[in-house]
Scaffold this motif. Sequence first.
Motif, PDB file in Angstrom:
ATOM      1  N   UNK A 120       0.810  -1.213   0.000  1.00  0.00           N
ATOM      2  CA  UNK A 120       0.000   0.000   0.000  1.00  0.00           C
ATOM      3  C   UNK A 120       0.838   1.256   0.000  1.00  0.00           C
ATOM      4  N   UNK A 121       1.993   1.225  -0.652  1.00  0.00           N
ATOM      5  CA  UNK A 121       2.817   2.412  -0.761  1.00  0.00           C
ATOM      6  C   UNK A 121       2.082   3.466  -1.575  1.00  0.00           C
ATOM      7  N   UNK A 122       2.229   4.746  -1.237  1.00  0.00           N
ATOM      8  CA  UNK A 122       1.560   5.794  -1.990  1.00  0.00           C
ATOM      9  C   UNK A 122       2.188   5.961  -3.352  1.00  0.00           C
ATOM     10  N   UNK A 123       1.423   6.457  -4.347  1.00  0.00           N
ATOM     11  CA  UNK A 123       2.006   6.712  -5.662  1.00  0.00           C
ATOM     12  C   UNK A 123       3.148   7.702  -5.558  1.00  0.00           C
ATOM     13  N   UNK A 124       4.102   7.576  -6.449  1.00  0.00           N
ATOM     14  CA  UNK A 124       5.282   8.421  -6.430  1.00  0.00           C
ATOM     15  C   UNK A 124       5.006   9.633  -7.310  1.00  0.00           C
ATOM     16  N   UNK A 125       4.722  10.737  -6.712  1.00  0.00           N
ATOM     17  CA  UNK A 125       4.346  11.930  -7.468  1.00  0.00           C
ATOM     18  C   UNK A 125       5.570  12.549  -8.127  1.00  0.00           C
ATOM     19  N   UNK A 126       6.375  13.225  -7.343  1.00  0.00           N
ATOM     20  CA  UNK A 126       7.550  13.897  -7.885  1.00  0.00           C
ATOM     21  C   UNK A 126       8.790  13.306  -7.237  1.00  0.00           C
ATOM     22  N   UNK A 127       9.685  12.804  -8.050  1.00  0.00           N
ATOM     23  CA  UNK A 127      10.931  12.213  -7.556  1.00  0.00           C
ATOM     24  C   UNK A 127      12.005  13.286  -7.574  1.00  0.00           C
TER      25      UNK A 127
ATOM     26  N   UNK B 145      17.696  11.893  -5.886  1.00  0.00           N
ATOM     27  CA  UNK B 145      17.249  10.511  -5.723  1.00  0.00           C
ATOM     28  C   UNK B 145      17.215   9.812  -7.080  1.00  0.00           C
ATOM     29  N   UNK B 146      16.687  10.505  -8.079  1.00  0.00           N
ATOM     30  CA  UNK B 146      16.616   9.924  -9.420  1.00  0.00           C
ATOM     31  C   UNK B 146      17.999   9.663  -9.979  1.00  0.00           C
ATOM     32  N   UNK B 147      18.941  10.575  -9.734  1.00  0.00           N
ATOM     33  CA  UNK B 147      20.313  10.378 -10.224  1.00  0.00           C
ATOM     34  C   UNK B 147      20.948   9.148  -9.585  1.00  0.00           C
ATOM     35  N   UNK B 148      20.745   8.983  -8.276  1.00  0.00           N
ATOM     36  CA  UNK B 148      21.351   7.850  -7.570  1.00  0.00           C
ATOM     37  C   UNK B 148      20.772   6.534  -8.082  1.00  0.00           C
ATOM     38  N   UNK B 149      19.458   6.482  -8.272  1.00  0.00           N
ATOM     39  CA  UNK B 149      18.829   5.257  -8.772  1.00  0.00           C
ATOM     40  C   UNK B 149      19.299   4.968 -10.196  1.00  0.00           C
ATOM     41  N   UNK B 150      19.376   5.993 -11.026  1.00  0.00           N
ATOM     42  CA  UNK B 150      19.855   5.790 -12.401  1.00  0.00           C
ATOM     43  C   UNK B 150      21.302   5.324 -12.414  1.00  0.00           C
TER      44      UNK B 150
ATOM     45  N   UNK C  76      25.979   2.203  -3.138  1.00  0.00           N
ATOM     46  CA  UNK C  76      25.073   2.788  -4.126  1.00  0.00           C
ATOM     47  C   UNK C  76      23.807   1.937  -4.283  1.00  0.00           C
ATOM     48  N   UNK C  77      23.970   0.623  -4.380  1.00  0.00           N
ATOM     49  CA  UNK C  77      22.805  -0.254  -4.535  1.00  0.00           C
ATOM     50  C   UNK C  77      21.937  -0.248  -3.270  1.00  0.00           C
ATOM     51  N   UNK C  78      22.567  -0.259  -2.106  1.00  0.00           N
ATOM     52  CA  UNK C  78      21.797  -0.243  -0.863  1.00  0.00           C
ATOM     53  C   UNK C  78      21.009   1.062  -0.730  1.00  0.00           C
ATOM     54  N   UNK C  79      21.608   2.174  -1.150  1.00  0.00           N
ATOM     55  CA  UNK C  79      20.909   3.453  -1.095  1.00  0.00           C
ATOM     56  C   UNK C  79      19.708   3.453  -2.035  1.00  0.00           C
ATOM     57  N   UNK C  80      19.876   2.896  -3.229  1.00  0.00           N
ATOM     58  CA  UNK C  80      18.759   2.797  -4.168  1.00  0.00           C
ATOM     59  C   UNK C  80      17.659   1.896  -3.616  1.00  0.00           C
ATOM     60  N   UNK C  81      18.043   0.781  -3.019  1.00  0.00           N
ATOM     61  CA  UNK C  81      17.049  -0.104  -2.404  1.00  0.00           C
ATOM     62  C   UNK C  81      16.301   0.594  -1.275  1.00  0.00           C
TER      63      UNK C  81
ATOM     64  N   UNK D   3      10.077   6.308  -2.080  1.00  0.00           N
ATOM     65  CA  UNK D   3      10.450   7.566  -2.731  1.00  0.00           C
ATOM     66  C   UNK D   3      10.513   7.390  -4.242  1.00  0.00           C
ATOM     67  N   UNK D   4      10.773   6.170  -4.677  1.00  0.00           N
ATOM     68  CA  UNK D   4      10.803   5.841  -6.100  1.00  0.00           C
ATOM     69  C   UNK D   4      10.077   4.512  -6.281  1.00  0.00           C
TER      70      UNK D   4
END
Length: 209
Positions: free
Chosen positions: A6-13, A17-22, A179-184, A191-192
Amino acid sequence: MSFPDNDPPHATIAAPVRWIVNASEFVLRVERRLLSGFMALLVGLVLVNVATRYAGVPIYWIDEASVYAMVWLTFIGASIMTRLRLDFSVGMLTDQLGPRGMRAARIVATACVLCFGLALVWMCWAWMDPAGIARHGFDAQAYAADSFNFLYTERTQTLNWPTWVLRLVLPLFAVCLTLHALSNLFEDLAWVPRQSRKDFPVASPDMVN
């Protein structure tokens, strides 16, 4: 689109955060290619070793090369498993929790992996001491005499390679693991959106790892 627990939709990333995940996804793609390369290299070395020994003309450095190929293969694989959440987990406690408790446990577990990665980065920095070797003009002998750190003077027994080159796998693993743990963690905090792994169907979003 559905969201686990039941996580909320991700409105604005947020951009960072987006750079780290990418960046984590890019590193993952590189790691998977390296993993395939090292697996092929290891199999090739073992086959050559068997053939040359059977022929009575063994190549003396292949054993050591195989060991180091296996070491790099292991660390690369461990980093990939972290991002894909394929590392080992024990679910006896978390299976008894509800969705909120399981989500909280997952966040805590991922935060512990992140702390381990950061600690490993710090230890690798202290061990390899790039600032110290730079202060000595990259003179390995002078640095070893002053610091009693002989990392940059040692060489492998049969390949005769500098050992610090082969041991670079440790700091590289530490950075990739962090880096992977932060993305997880960003995914666990909702958040994403969690990445879809169609080519890795065994990666379950319900596991606490």
